[in-house]
Write a protein that holds these residues in place. Structure first.
Motif: not given
Length: 94
Positions: A43, A46-48
């Protein structure tokens, strides 16, 4: 033949069985906490980011697959036309 359970009912459990049950419970609880830690870590990551190059390559791959499929369909249609002509000739010669 079924025995009733009451206050006077006794169970015979060996030390090995108790140790085995304890080990199993400890293992499950440990796995649970490890899984929860992995979920929490995921969670926080970071988002890719999808780069434009990656998007373009995927788009090109999809378009090429569609074109290859269209070529296969064209080949199948040609074969179907040949089969149809042959069937017509066979029926005509009868």
């Amino acid at each position: 033949m079924a025995k009733e359970l009451s206050e006077n009912t006794s169970f015979n459990v060996s030390i090995q069985t108790l140790i085995g049950i304890g080990f199993a419970i400890t293992t499950v609880v440990g796995m649970w906490f490890a899984l929860q830690a992995d979920i929490q870590e995921a969670k926080e990551l970071p988002e890719p980011v999808i780069d434009r190059i990656e998007y373009d390559l995927k788009d090109e791959l999809i378009r090429q697959t569609i074109m290859d499929t269209q070529e296969d369909v064209d080949d199948i249609l040609e074969q179907l036309d040949k089969i149809d002509e042959r069937l017509y000739e066979i029926q005509k010669n009868r």
